[in-house]
Design an enzyme around this catalytic site. Structure first.
Site, PDB file in Angstrom:
ATOM      1  N   GLY A   9       0.865  -1.167   0.054  1.00 33.66           N
ATOM      2  CA  GLY A   9      -0.040  -0.021  -0.108  1.00 33.66           C
ATOM      3  C   GLY A   9       0.556   1.474   0.046  1.00 33.66           C
ATOM      4  CG  ASN A  10       3.180   2.394   3.294  1.00 34.70           C
ATOM      5  OD1 ASN A  10       2.068   3.102   3.386  1.00 34.70           O
ATOM      6  ND2 ASN A  10       3.758   1.677   4.264  1.00 34.70           N
ATOM      7  CE  LYS A 122      -2.477  -4.396   6.823  1.00 33.06           C
ATOM      8  NZ  LYS A 122      -1.109  -4.673   6.428  1.00 33.06           N
ATOM      9  CE  LYS A 206       1.111  -5.881  -0.230  1.00 35.46           C
ATOM     10  NZ  LYS A 206       1.832  -5.744   1.094  1.00 35.46           N
ATOM     11  CE  LYS A 264       5.803  -5.486   2.733  1.00 39.50           C
ATOM     12  NZ  LYS A 264       4.840  -4.699   3.446  1.00 39.50           N
TER      13      LYS A 264
END
Length: 317
Positions: A9-10, A122, A206, A264
């Site tokens: 998203g970033n 989150k 995600k 991640k």
């Protein structure tokens, strides 16, 4: 190769950017320019984050006096899937004339008993100073936690169990289409005792969903692309060291922040452990070089990739 790419998203809305539509569209067009070469050579699935975007919509919903209560996060997640999916779809169609592209709205099954519902972590939305964050938390019933030098709202992030539309995504890939799917980790849903699906107030990570989907689709590679060139130990300190080629076992010996790099790393390790494939974490602009194993943090069962070279010299030992 069948490649699943997860866009952070970033990477789509940088930390210093205003969340205007034009800004995000320009960032997405730049992202597609980096990804289009992959689509020419490989079967491609693109997922994306939505933390900044869903936070903006949540603020708008909370400030809307015409609503009895703000829209729940499953609905906001669906909204961001449509918005970002539309931009990606159109940009990919323009970059890949003649190629079929589909942006798909997805639901992700989670467990109602997941402990994450009792411990939100989150990050969503913009950052605030501590005093302002605590004021907003008191006024709006938020949970807030520190994210670097700022404070941000946090919401539950239960672990994904399955993308409901996995079979449909496989059909799209088998037909030669590029699939944009599982945005924001997918709309979080649970299945009740009658087998019916219903949304829950959460945001699914995600990267974990991308790893789950890559496994289910028998993908060869999983790329987790963000706004940093590699994973670092001691990030933000004078002792920071980048990690090059590595194995899941070696990578799991380090600790990473739960709300950012931690998922991640977990996603990359899980995919490699379960499939024997290749996963990598790195900067969006380096997508092709990362897939080639030339840059980024590349995770394989043996620590080797591409030319057969072993751990990069900068791998912490």
């Amino acid at each position: 190769m069948r490649v699943v790419v997860a866009l952070g998203g970033n990477a789509l809305l940088r930390r210093e950017d205003r969340p205007d539509a034009a800004v995000q569209l320009a960032n997405i067009q730049a992202a597609v320019a980096a990804l289009a070469p992959l689509a020419h050579r490989h079967e491609l699935v693109i997922t994306h984050g939505n933390g900044p975007q869903v936070g903006v919509l949540a603020l708008q919903s909370a400030a809307d006096a015409s609503l009895t209560r703000p829209y729940p996060f499953d609905v906001l997640g669906a909204e961001t899937q449509g918005m970002i999916g539309y931009w990606l779809l159109q940009s990919l169609q323009n970059a890949l004339p003649g190629r079929q592209v589909c942006a798909l709205l997805n639901q992700t099954l989670v467990s109602a008993a997941d402990p994450a519902f009792a411990d939100p972590e989150k990050f969503v939305g913009p950052g605030y100073g501590r005093a302002e964050a605590e004021r907003l938390a008191a006024e709006r019933g938020w949970t807030v936690k520190q994210d670097g030098t700022r404070w941000r709202r946090v919401v539950p992030s239960p672990r994904p169990q399955r993308v409901v539309e996995t079979r449909l995504i496989r059909l799209l890939l088998n037909s030669g289409a590029v699939a944009v799917c599982a945005g924001g980790g997918g709309v979080p849903v649970i299945r009740d005792e009658r087998g019916r699906l219903t949304g829950v107030e959460a945001v699914v990570d995600k990267d974990l969903t991308a790893a789950l989907l890559a496994e289910a689709l028998d993908a060869d590679a999983l790329l987790l692309l963000t706004d940093v060139p590699h994973v670092e130990t001691g990030h933000g300190t004078s002792q920071a060291q980048p990690i090059g080629r590595t194995t899941p076992a070696r990578l799991r010996t380090h600790r990473f922040p739960a709300g950012s790099m931690g998922p991640k790393v977990d996603a990359a390790c899980r995919f490699v452990e379960l499939t024997g494939g290749m996963a990598a974490i790195g900067a969006l602009d380096d997508a092709q070089a990362i897939l080639d194993g030339a840059i980024g943090t590349v995770v394989t069962p043996s620590g080797r990739h591409g030319d057969g070279a072993s751990y990069a010299p900068q791998e912490p030992r």
